[in-house]
Each structure stands twice: as structure tokens, then as C-alpha cells.
Scaffold this active site. Structure first.
Site, PDB file in Angstrom:
ATOM      1  CE  LYS A 134      -2.608  -1.734  -0.948  1.00 54.43           C
ATOM      2  NZ  LYS A 134      -2.172  -3.055  -2.399  1.00 54.43           N
ATOM      3  CB  SER A 172      -2.576  -5.774  -3.592  1.00 51.09           C
ATOM      4  OG  SER A 172      -2.184  -5.521  -1.976  1.00 51.09           O
TER       5      SER A 172
END
Length: 590
Positions: free
Chosen positions: A195, A389
Site C-alpha cells: 500500500k 482500492s
């Protein structure tokens, strides 16, 4: 007396300023009315014509009429936009239009991302099945422009022009050094080894994990680029890679030598050749119609056809509230999804997503409506340039997911960022804070003038972990995978569409039209109407419904030009609230 004259002068000044503002707004409204009245006026197409495709526009998912674009006031021009939906419709219509004999690709500038270019490229290849020709010309081809040009029967370049063919690159700006100078510490809590969304705020270079994932998905996109160009130009992948790696093509002559172009032409020579191919007298003008003006008749749908396939567009950052045409508001999109669920005439739905994500809460609200809709009607997701996402979160509940090979997707991860501005406030500005509170956590998340305590950071981490677990569960349920499987391909990792197809995050590689066909098939329909949501307002309605926002956007675009996207990104970042599931930086592959 002095005060009297001061107030008189202020009044006169206000009247003058108001007058000029009224004149400008009046011109805008008149322009909107003219645009609204002429929007559906069909451009006449002569026999033996060319379709002129010039993509020097901002390419959006669909054309949103803008009254400001129709204004012809000196010094007040803006960058025009053109919808992918109308580009594809125009090319498809020209394929069967007997008046149009070929396409002239004028590729001076192309700004779209590769997944959007893939849709256009596929449409051009389909056009060629009609037996009609495509000719491409440019003074200098960028790699994106060349990706489209490679479909042409003939690729011409200006004698002093060039063809850019050096391989793909992606660059991310890091601002930790700037924040350090300002005395601002970005306190990050996240889940996901990959991430990397927060890295520009806390690092000065890519982490090893981020470098690994970008190398991987960029390599996948490049492989597809090479394969597609090679198939069209009858060149091997190895030869194309050698050309790029050695930077062997720098001039028009180089492009011809290595098979990337078919010839050098000045514009007058190109026009003469086109006239000759269409059997037009050299002294006469070419018959050409601009793609932006071309209104194909399209297949007729019987008025008795009641069944519909709905295409719901979700474009931009995901936020709570209403959003806009270029921002996915949870309230607005949820309302549109409820509309199609309750409409008995709608038998199937395509959810078109082009989003880097955003608010985790807003994403879950939209996911809920997709899940409810899927239980009553077929729902097919079509991914555009990016559906990552939160953009993947809202796709996860669909029956099936379509993506282009070069779509950016995945990034199943969550993060939160709390700035600590103590250094800036105390040391740089000399500002200090003091106060009282009735409980240990009363000022939690409200104060940015101090660092988080260990307990506060632990609470935030638990909340981010909880949201990540929910995200993984949503994907596991929707994709019929175990949570362990999702976590193994999650951890915030970004994938290309090709990779996502291989690891099970995507069901099929295909276009928006492929997704529409799949929705119709799953709904058992052969004849149907296509309807789109949210409804597009005409220019005047749009202007009167939100003039302040329109005017500010218009002026921002006018002043910033190509840099407007960065302004949008900063504005979006400053407006973020709550835990995020998003790619907060601009991922630009060039």
C-alpha cells in the site's frame, strides 16, 4: 464629507464591477442556450468523405455538455473535452456509413491513458473489417499516439518530425523533503505491504515493495503494448524491444528504416494523396467531417422495445455526499443504483468504474447498493483506466468484472494519515496551543498541533485493520475466494488488468461494449434499449444548477491548462476525511 465621497466611490466601483460580472454571466448563459439548441443538430456529410479524428481534447468517459466550451470570447477559451462514448459511437457509425470511405487519424496530441486508448484502438481495428482504410499522420508521434497510429494502413510522419518509441516509464513525486522543511510530520497507519499510497508523504524514494509492484504492472502494460503494435506492424516483439532499448528511432527516416512508419509527407502531400485515393480532383477540397461533429444514425430501436440495459457511470474520487460528474458521491451513485434496481424495464446493469478510490466508508455505502442490485438483476462491471482500492471495492459485489489488459486495478488496502504540524506551528510560525478537555480522547483527531500518543496510534491501527478485514471479506464473498487468497493478492498491491485476470480479480478482458453484451446475454435479451445514469443535464440546466462551481472550474482550467489535473489532486487530498482506500497520487504512464 471625506466619508461621503469614500462611500460614493465604493458604491460606484461596486456597480461597475457588478455590471461587468453580469455581462460575463449573460454571455455564458447565451452561450449555454445556443449550445443547448444546437447540440442535436446533425452535421451534413457529403458522399466520398473522410472521418477526421483529432484527439486534441481531454477524453472523458462520456461527453458532458459544457456551456463554457461554446463561448468564443477572446482570452476566455478552455480545454474542450470529448467523451469516449461518443468517440466509439462515431467510429462504429462510420464503419457502416456509405458516405464515409476512410479515417484520417490526425494525431498531433493524445492525452488519454492506455485503457481508454485500448477501447479506441479496438474500435479502429473493427472499423477496418469493413474494408475501409485508415491513414495516420503527425508531425511527431508520442508513444500513446503511436499506439493508435499502429492500426492504420499507412503511417506518415512529417519529414522533420519524429516517432517516440523508447519504452514506458512511470514517475512519482515525493514531498517528504518539503514537509520536513515546513516542520510537518505525516503520521501514517495502514494495512498492506504494497500500500504505497502514503509513500510520497513519508519517504523520499520508492520502497522496495513499491518498486517491485510498479515494475511488475508496468512491465505487463508494456508487454501488451509491444504485442499489439507488433501484430499491427508485422514486427516481432524482440525487434520492437531492441528499437526501444537502443533508442534507435529518433527521426522520420529512422521510423521508416525500422518499419514504424511508411513514409514522410508534408501536410499538402498527404492531402494530395488522400484526394488521389478518393478520386478527387487536385483542385477541389477533401470532403471531411470532424469526429466531434459527426452524428451517426446508429441502429434503430423499435419504440415497442420495453426492456433496457442500464449503464451507470462512476468516475473520479469516491467521496461522501453528492459528488459531481467527475467525483463519485456515495449519495448520488447509490441513488442511481436504487433507481435502476426499482425500474422494472431495466433487466441488466453495467457499472462503468473509472476511479482510484477514496473514502472507505463511501465505498462501502456504494458496495451495499451494488450487492442489493445484484440480487435482483445481472450486474456487470466494466473498468476504465483505473479501478483500484475503493474503485475495486465498489466493483467486488458484481456478477462479473471486465477490464482492459492495461487497466490499473487491485490495491486492496487501507490507510489513514494524520498530520502533526507541531514543528510548523511552534518553530516556524511561533504559534502555540493550549486548552482543556473532559476526557482522555476528547481532542483525538481534532488537534494537529501535536503527535499522536501511543494509545491513539493503536486505536487508529485497530480501526484501519478492521476496515481492511471488511474490504477483504467483501472481495472474498464477491469473487468466491477465501480471505487468505484475497489477502495474498491484496496487501495494497496494484495489478494490471492482464495480471488481475490471471489472479482472479477480473473475469474477462474486454471493452465496455463487451460488458454490455454480457449483461444483455445474462438477462436473456436480444432487443433492448441502452440507458445511462446519472442523467446528463443539458448545458443550460447544468449552468443554472451549479453556476458557482462551474465558473470556478472554468477559470481554473483556463489559468492552469494541462496542470489542472494536479490542482484537482491537491484539492481532493485536502478534502479527504476518514480512513481512505485509494491511490492518492497521479499514476502517469508515458
Amino acid at each position: 464629507m471625506k466619508s461621503f465621497f469614500k462611500y460614493v466611490l465604493a458604491t460606484v466601483t461596486g456597480i461597475v464591477i457588478s455590471f461587468f460580472l453580469l455581462v460575463i454571466v449573460g454571455l455564458i448563459i447565451i452561450g449555454g442556450m445556443i449550445s443547448s439548441m444546437t447540440a442535436n443538430k446533425e452535421t451534413q456529410v457529403a458522399d466520398n468523405s473522410l472521418l477526421h479524428i483529432d484527439l486534441q481534447h481531454q477524453i472523458t468517459e462520456r461527453t458532458i455538455p459544457d456551456p463554457f466550451e461554446e463561448l468564443d470570447v477572446p482570452g476566455f477559451n478552455t480545454t474542450k473535452s470529448f467523451g469516449l462514448n461518443d468517440i466509439l459511437k462515431g467510429i462504429e457509425g462510420a464503419k457502416d456509413d456509405k458516405r464515409i470511405k476512410g479515417i484520417y487519424l490526425d494525431l498531433s496530441a493524445v492525452s488519454a491513458s492506455f485503457a481508454t486508448l485500448q477501447e479506441i484502438r479496438d474500435a479502429l481495428l473493427d472499423f477496418k473489417t469493413s474494408g475501409k482504410f485508415i491513414v495516420a499522420y503527425s508531425e511527431g508521434y508520442t508513444q500513446r499516439a503511436y499506439y493508435l497510429a499502429s492500426t492504420a494502413d499507412k503511417i506518415y510522419v512529417n519529414p522533420e518530425g519524429s516517432v517516440d518509441f523508447r519504452g514506458l516509464a512511470s514517475q512519482i513525486p515525493f514531498i517528504k523533503g518539503t514537509l520536513d522543511k515546513l516542520g510537518v510530520e505525516m503520521q501514517v497507519v495502514k494495512v498492506g505491504t504494497f500500500k504505497s499510497a502514503v509513500e510520497p508523504l513519508i519517504l523520499d524514494r520508492m520502497s522496495d515493495a513499491n518498486r517491485e509492484q510498479v515494475t511488475s504492472f508496468l512491465g505487463s502494460i508494456y508487454d501488451h503494448f509491444i504485442d499489439q503494435v507488433g501484430a499491427s506492424r508485422h514486427l516481432t516483439a524482440d525487434s520492437l524491444r531492441a528499437i526501444a532499448d537502443g533508442f534507435l528511432v529518433r527521426t522520420a527516416d529512422d521510423a521508416i528504416t525500422y518499419g514504424l512508419a511508411d513514409g514522410k509527407r508534408y501536410k499538402d502531400e498527404l492531402l494530395g494523396e488522400l484526394k488521389d485515393s478518393l478520386d478527387i480532383d487536385p483542385d477541389n477540397d477533401l470532403n471531411a467531417v470532424a469526429l466531434t461533429k459527426y452524428k451517426p444514425s446508429g441502429p434503430s430501436t423499435s419504440a415497442s422495445v420495453r426492456d433496457r440495459i442500464a449503464v451507470v457511470y462512476a468516475v473520479g474520487d469516491i467521496v461522501s455526499g453528492e459528488g459531481s460528474d467527475d467525483m463519485i458521491g456515495s449519495e448520488r451513485i447509490s441513488r442511481e443504483l436504487r433507481k435502476v434496481r426499482r425500474d422494472d424495464k431495466v433487466k441488466g446493469v453495467v457499472f462503468r468504474i473509472n476511479s482510484p478510490g477514496g473514502s472507505a466508508l463511501a465505498s462501502d455505502i456504494i458496495w451495499r447498493e451494488v450487492d442489493l442490485l445484484r440480487k435482483e438483476k445481472p450486474v456487470i462491471v466494466s473498468m476504465g483506466d483505473v479501478a483500484a482500492s475503493g474503485g475495486y471495492y465498489i466493483a467486488a459485489a458484481a456478477d462479473s468484472i471486465f477490464a482492459q489488459p492495461n487497466t490499473i486495478t487491485g490495491s486492496i488496502g487501507v490507510f489513514g494519515v494524520i498530520p502533526n504540524m507541531q514543528g510548523l506551528m511552534n518553530d516556524k510560525l511561533g504559534i502555540t496551543f493550549d486548552g482543556v478537555k473532559t476526557g482522555k480522547y476528547a481532542d483525538f483527531l481534532n488537534n494537529v498541533d501535536r503527535p499522536l500518543t501511543a494509545d491513539e496510534r493503536n486505536i487508529l491501527q485497530m480501526e484501519v485493520n478492521r476496515i481492511y478485514n471488511t474490504f477483504v471479506q467483501r472481495v472474498a464473498d464477491g469473487r468466491h475466494l477465501s480471505k487468505e487468497q484475497v489477502d495474498s493478492i491484496g496487501q495494497g498491491r496494484v495489478w494490471s488488468g492482464q495480471q488481475a485476470f490471471a489472479n482472479g480479480l477480473v473475469d474477462r478482458l474486454g471493452s465496455l461494449d463487451d460488458a454490455i453484451a454480457a449483461a444483455a446475454h445474462k438477462a436473456g435479451l436480444e432487443d433492448y434499449r441502452l440507458v445511462t445514469y446519472p442523467a446528463i443535464k443539458n448545458p443550460l440546466e447544468s449552468l443554472l444548477g451549479g453556476s458557482t462551481d462551474r465558473i470556478s472550474t472554468w477559470f481554473a482550467k483556463r489559468e492552469l491548462g494541462d496542470q489542472y489535473g494536479y490542482y484537482q489532486q491537491v484539492k481532493s487530498t485536502l478534502g479527504q476525511r476518514g480512513v481512505q482506500a485509494r491511490l492518492p497520487y497521479i499514476l502517469d504512464v508515458y
